[in-house]
Design an enzyme around this catalytic site. Structure first.
Site, PDB file in Angstrom:
ATOM      1  N   ARG A 237      33.581  58.439   5.043  1.00 43.53           N
ATOM      2  CA  ARG A 237      32.877  57.352   6.159  1.00 43.53           C
ATOM      3  C   ARG A 237      34.010  56.059   5.692  1.00 43.53           C
ATOM      4  O   ARG A 237      34.105  55.486   4.789  1.00 43.53           O
ATOM      5  CB  ARG A 237      32.184  56.561   5.819  1.00 43.53           C
ATOM      6  CG  ARG A 237      31.010  57.629   6.928  1.00 43.53           C
ATOM      7  CD  ARG A 237      29.654  57.125   6.979  1.00 43.53           C
ATOM      8  NE  ARG A 237      28.730  57.005   6.104  1.00 43.53           N
ATOM      9  CZ  ARG A 237      28.464  55.456   5.203  1.00 43.53           C
ATOM     10  NH1 ARG A 237      28.971  54.562   5.718  1.00 43.53           N
ATOM     11  NH2 ARG A 237      27.969  55.849   4.224  1.00 43.53           N
TER      12      ARG A 237
ATOM     13  N   TYR B  93      36.562  63.176   9.920  1.00 44.29           N
ATOM     14  CA  TYR B  93      35.314  63.202   8.720  1.00 44.29           C
ATOM     15  C   TYR B  93      33.865  62.877   8.618  1.00 44.29           C
ATOM     16  O   TYR B  93      33.677  62.683  10.026  1.00 44.29           O
ATOM     17  CB  TYR B  93      35.359  61.733   7.885  1.00 44.29           C
ATOM     18  CG  TYR B  93      34.056  61.790   6.657  1.00 44.29           C
ATOM     19  CD1 TYR B  93      34.180  62.772   5.502  1.00 44.29           C
ATOM     20  CD2 TYR B  93      33.391  61.003   6.891  1.00 44.29           C
ATOM     21  CE1 TYR B  93      32.755  62.390   4.843  1.00 44.29           C
ATOM     22  CE2 TYR B  93      32.144  60.999   6.265  1.00 44.29           C
ATOM     23  CZ  TYR B  93      32.213  61.706   4.923  1.00 44.29           C
ATOM     24  OH  TYR B  93      30.824  62.195   4.566  1.00 44.29           O
TER      25      TYR B  93
ATOM     26  N   LYS C 140      25.573  58.770  12.439  1.00 47.72           N
ATOM     27  CA  LYS C 140      25.333  58.566  12.353  1.00 47.72           C
ATOM     28  C   LYS C 140      25.566  57.131  13.275  1.00 47.72           C
ATOM     29  O   LYS C 140      24.948  55.956  13.299  1.00 47.72           O
ATOM     30  CB  LYS C 140      26.440  57.296  11.402  1.00 47.72           C
ATOM     31  CG  LYS C 140      25.888  58.439  10.093  1.00 47.72           C
ATOM     32  CD  LYS C 140      24.653  57.980   9.018  1.00 47.72           C
ATOM     33  CE  LYS C 140      25.258  58.795   7.506  1.00 47.72           C
ATOM     34  NZ  LYS C 140      23.985  59.369   7.274  1.00 47.72           N
TER      35      LYS C 140
ATOM     36  N   HIS D 299      17.545  55.533   8.188  1.00 45.81           N
ATOM     37  CA  HIS D 299      18.361  55.707   7.194  1.00 45.81           C
ATOM     38  C   HIS D 299      17.777  56.455   6.264  1.00 45.81           C
ATOM     39  O   HIS D 299      17.733  56.070   5.248  1.00 45.81           O
ATOM     40  CB  HIS D 299      19.329  55.183   6.490  1.00 45.81           C
ATOM     41  CG  HIS D 299      20.721  56.222   5.529  1.00 45.81           C
ATOM     42  ND1 HIS D 299      21.192  55.531   4.875  1.00 45.81           N
ATOM     43  CD2 HIS D 299      21.379  56.774   6.231  1.00 45.81           C
ATOM     44  CE1 HIS D 299      22.193  56.106   4.621  1.00 45.81           C
ATOM     45  NE2 HIS D 299      22.097  57.378   4.849  1.00 45.81           N
TER      46      HIS D 299
ATOM     47  N   SER E 227      23.628  56.287   0.970  1.00 48.03           N
ATOM     48  CA  SER E 227      24.194  57.168   0.385  1.00 48.03           C
ATOM     49  C   SER E 227      24.539  57.256  -0.694  1.00 48.03           C
ATOM     50  O   SER E 227      24.772  56.410  -1.255  1.00 48.03           O
ATOM     51  CB  SER E 227      25.848  57.128   1.659  1.00 48.03           C
ATOM     52  OG  SER E 227      25.726  56.923   3.201  1.00 48.03           O
TER      53      SER E 227
ATOM     54  N   CYS F  82      22.272  58.733  -3.092  1.00 50.35           N
ATOM     55  CA  CYS F  82      22.236  58.110  -4.577  1.00 50.35           C
ATOM     56  C   CYS F  82      21.012  59.466  -3.914  1.00 50.35           C
ATOM     57  O   CYS F  82      19.944  59.083  -4.908  1.00 50.35           O
ATOM     58  CB  CYS F  82      21.480  57.220  -3.703  1.00 50.35           C
ATOM     59  SG  CYS F  82      22.463  55.739  -3.581  1.00 50.35           S
TER      60      CYS F  82
ATOM     61  N   ASP G  83      18.620  62.461   6.038  1.00 51.25           N
ATOM     62  CA  ASP G  83      18.718  61.903   6.403  1.00 51.25           C
ATOM     63  C   ASP G  83      18.718  60.547   7.181  1.00 51.25           C
ATOM     64  O   ASP G  83      18.698  59.524   7.166  1.00 51.25           O
ATOM     65  CB  ASP G  83      20.388  61.948   6.639  1.00 51.25           C
ATOM     66  CG  ASP G  83      21.523  61.152   6.357  1.00 51.25           C
ATOM     67  OD1 ASP G  83      21.018  60.660   6.090  1.00 51.25           O
ATOM     68  OD2 ASP G  83      22.635  61.253   7.490  1.00 51.25           O
TER      69      ASP G  83
ATOM     70  N   ARG H 119      30.727  68.418   0.927  1.00 50.70           N
ATOM     71  CA  ARG H 119      29.877  68.498   1.676  1.00 50.70           C
ATOM     72  C   ARG H 119      29.369  69.814   1.939  1.00 50.70           C
ATOM     73  O   ARG H 119      30.502  70.556   2.027  1.00 50.70           O
ATOM     74  CB  ARG H 119      30.228  67.549   2.648  1.00 50.70           C
ATOM     75  CG  ARG H 119      30.279  66.207   2.322  1.00 50.70           C
ATOM     76  CD  ARG H 119      28.730  65.808   2.091  1.00 50.70           C
ATOM     77  NE  ARG H 119      28.925  64.042   2.228  1.00 50.70           N
ATOM     78  CZ  ARG H 119      28.221  63.194   2.643  1.00 50.70           C
ATOM     79  NH1 ARG H 119      26.915  63.202   2.588  1.00 50.70           N
ATOM     80  NH2 ARG H 119      28.528  62.100   2.054  1.00 50.70           N
TER      81      ARG H 119
HETATM   82  C1  OXD Z   1      26.407  58.896   4.467  1.00 53.60           C
HETATM   83  C2  OXD Z   1      26.100  60.363   5.011  1.00 53.60           C
HETATM   84  O1  OXD Z   1      27.463  58.385   4.487  1.00 53.60           O
HETATM   85  O2  OXD Z   1      24.796  60.790   5.426  1.00 53.60           O
HETATM   86  O3  OXD Z   1      25.151  58.190   3.999  1.00 53.60           O
HETATM   87  O4  OXD Z   1      26.716  61.403   4.833  1.00 53.60           O
HETATM   88 MN    MN Z   2      23.083  59.258   4.802  1.00 53.44          MN
END
Ligand code: OXD
Ligand code: MN
Length: 601
Positions: free
Chosen positions: A89, A217, A226, A246, A268, A270, A297, A389
């Site tokens: 991002r 992306y 998002k 989130h 993100s 984590c 998420d 991913r």
């Molecule tokens: C983020 C995702 O960047 O979930 O938080 O991809």
């Molecule tokens: Mn996320």
């Protein structure tokens, strides 16, 4: 419903078209104005069927956008290599385009709507020449859910169209939910020339519109995630009295007990996906503990008529970080990505199998790295991109909760805020009350990760893990959170966790992964009023005897819980810097909460 893109001269009467347009005149008209602007060579109305997904996958392989993986070891899977300049991002070019700057607040990049429309229109003119425009209707949330929202994404990326088919309830189901009305988020996306200097992700909350240009992306291009579910969603939540967060959603069932549902906000990369899919370690499993995933998420949460907070996952799939995933860290994710998955930016073994750092098994002697270049262990660089991913649908998760199918959502008993902090922040603490809990979330700081472009490993304030995703002024967002004290009669308890604290040698003090269930078990038992805690300046903390620490070094646990008054003085100063930014929008309740903490310390 937002200004239409300006008409240009081309009409699409002769446009080769696949699929059938819907009856809905609002949709047809809007699509036509975007065709006139972007001038694609062909139009594809997606219906969301399995046949369509298969046909588009074949087409993507023929176009070189996807590489089919080994059908024996990874059936139905493919690999996408993104443009190397487009792997995360990009917050610097993500904009909240509200009528005034102060509606967006000090933590969002702001652009005036007219300027944004004008800038992006200039980018979109003819941007789909020689390409197909895919029309992707999608539903966020289950059909029949009180919060479900329809979006329609127009994109010139077949990878985006395919990924939306995995990440959302896509096609007919969305058009059926929309019927004849025009309440849908207008999402226009073009990869354009994929130039980071001409990249914009613009949100127009007042127009229910997202325009994204110059990136393919996931977080910038799969606009249901998002952009709609968090940025537009949080704005709508503020207007309509709910929360778009989130957060993961999971269920935990103690031996012989009732399933307790919790939500958890983490920045993100984590470990939200790992936590959401946590497998009980053997001795917990032997005692009868069970865990299940609802979402990894995003949580949409609303106060029910019963006075409780209900949470549902608006997504239909996972877009998880791959490196580090293995049978120990996340066996459910290993299972999910063993078939019918799109991998992005992982490495490729000579036998057509994907590979990434931290995968089970030996490190390969050679492979192609995520850019397609030959790689060996001596290459001195990662084979898979750190933000590589996997994209796959929810139902591939063996631990998917039956509750994930309930349009009313799950009743939330606990909310967890978590951060990645090597120092200062303890392993686990429970807020004294709702306001204190909101304060814990609002003051979250975390070390940055590879999920967003920029420096990795520096502490930045990330309130509720929503800093990059709050679609309006965050000061007002805090006030909105505080208002749930009155909106709810059965309020969830709020906790703060940090699995990432290290010792003087930089080693993690807590084992993490499945062992986090030791802490979740305490949380569940707190919710059920079955376990004690001690009162500390930071909140309620478990005593070692309140937790199952069998096999854990008790001294290291205590070190992970230690409160260093000197470090906390610095932490309070850092928090002040954040709060000052919001000026008059900062709710007094949180300032008072900080003063209470200062005096307790
Ligand atoms: C983020 C995702 O960047 O979930 O938080 O991809
Ligand atoms: Mn996320």
């Amino acid at each position: 419903m937002g200004p239409s893109p300006q008409s240009t001269t081309q009409r699409s009467t002769a446009l080769p078209t696949t699929g059938r347009p819907p009856e809905n005149a609002h949709v047809r008209q809007w699509v036509q104005t975007c065709i006139d602007l972007c001038q694609p060579n062909a139009l594809y109305w997606c219906d969301g069927s399995a046949q369509e997904q298969a046909a588009l996958t074949q087409r993507a392989v023929a176009e070189g956008v996807l590489i089919s993986l080994n059908p024996q070891t990874f059936p139905g899977c493919s690999l996408h290599r993104s443009n190397p300049n487009d792997t995360a991002r990009t917050e610097y070019c993500t904009f909240t385009c509200t009528p005034t700057r102060e509606l967006a607040g000090p933590t969002n990049n702001w652009m005036a709507p007219e300027q944004a429309y004008q800038t992006l229109r200039a980018c979109y003119v003819g941007s789909m020449r020689g390409r197909t425009m895919y029309v992707v209707p999608f539903l966020m949330g289950l059909p029949g859910s009180p919060l479900a929202k329809v979006g329609i994404e127009l994109t010139d990326s077949i990878y985006v169209a395919l990924s939306m088919g995995l990440m959302t309830r896509m096609g007919r189901v969305a058009l059926d939910a929309l019927g004849g009305n025009d309440h849908f988020t207008r999402c226009l996306h073009s990869v354009g020339e994929c130039d980071p200097h001409r990249r914009y992700i613009c949100h127009f909350p007042q127009d229910n519109t997202v325009w994204s240009y110059g990136s393919g992306y996931g977080g910038n291009a799969l606009l249901g995630k998002k952009c709609l579910a968090l940025r537009i969603g949080s704005y709508l939540g503020h207007e309509e009295g709910w929360l778009a967060e989130h957060m993961l959603i999971m269920g935990i069932t103690p031996p012989g007990g009732q399933t307790t549902y919790i939500t958890g906000a983490f920045p993100s990369a984590c470990g939200k996906t790992n936590l959401a899919m946590l497998t009980p370690p053997p001795h917990f499993a032997a005692k009868g503990w069970k865990t299940e995933t609802i979402g990894d998420d995003i949580a949409w949460m609303y106060p029910g008529k019963d006075g409780a907070l209900h949470a549902l996952n608006p997504e239909y799939g996972y877009f998880g970080v791959v490196p580090g995933t293995n049978r120990t860290s996340n066996p459910n994710a290993v299972e999910i990505m063993s078939h019918d998955t799109i991998f992005t930016n992982v490495a490729l073994l000579p036998d057509g199998t994907p590979w990434w750092e931290g995968k089970d098994g030996p490190i390969p002697s050679r492979c192609l790295d995520w850019t397609g270049q030959p790689w060996t262990p001596a290459s001195g660089r990662k084979a898979a991109h750190p933000n590589s991913r996997f994209t796959a649908i929810l139902t591939q998760n063996p631990a998917l909760s039956p509750q994930a199918e309930d349009p009313a959502g799950a009743l939330v008993s606990a909310i967890i805020f978590g951060a990645r902090r090597s120092k200062t922040i303890p392993l686990i603490v429970e807020a004294f009350n709702w306001t204190h809990g909101v304060y814990l979330g609002a003051t979250m700081g975390s070390e940055t990760t590879a999920a967003a472009s920029g420096q990795v490993g520096v502490v930045r304030r990330d309130p509720m893990a929503m800093l990059p995703f709050c679609g309006y002024n965050m000061g007002r967002y805090f006030t909105h959170w505080l208002s749930f004290e009155k909106r709810l009669t059965k309020r969830p308890r709020i906790f703060f966790v940090n699995w990432f604290r290290t010792d003087a040698q930089g080693k993690f003090l807590w084992p993490g992964f499945g062992d986090n269930l030791r802490l979740l078990a305490w949380i569940v038992e707190r919710c059920q009023g079955r376990v004690g805690a001690i009162d500390t300046p930071l909140g309620w903390m478990p005593r070692p005897e309140d937790l199952d620490l069998d096999g854990i070094d008790r001294a290291r646990f205590e070190q992970a819980q230690a409160i260093d008054p000197g470090a906390w003085q610095q932490e309070l100063r850092d928090q002040e810097e954040l709060f000052t930014k919001f000026g008059a929008d900062m709710p007094n309740e949180l300032l008072a909460e900080r003063e209470r903490l200062r005096s307790r310390l």
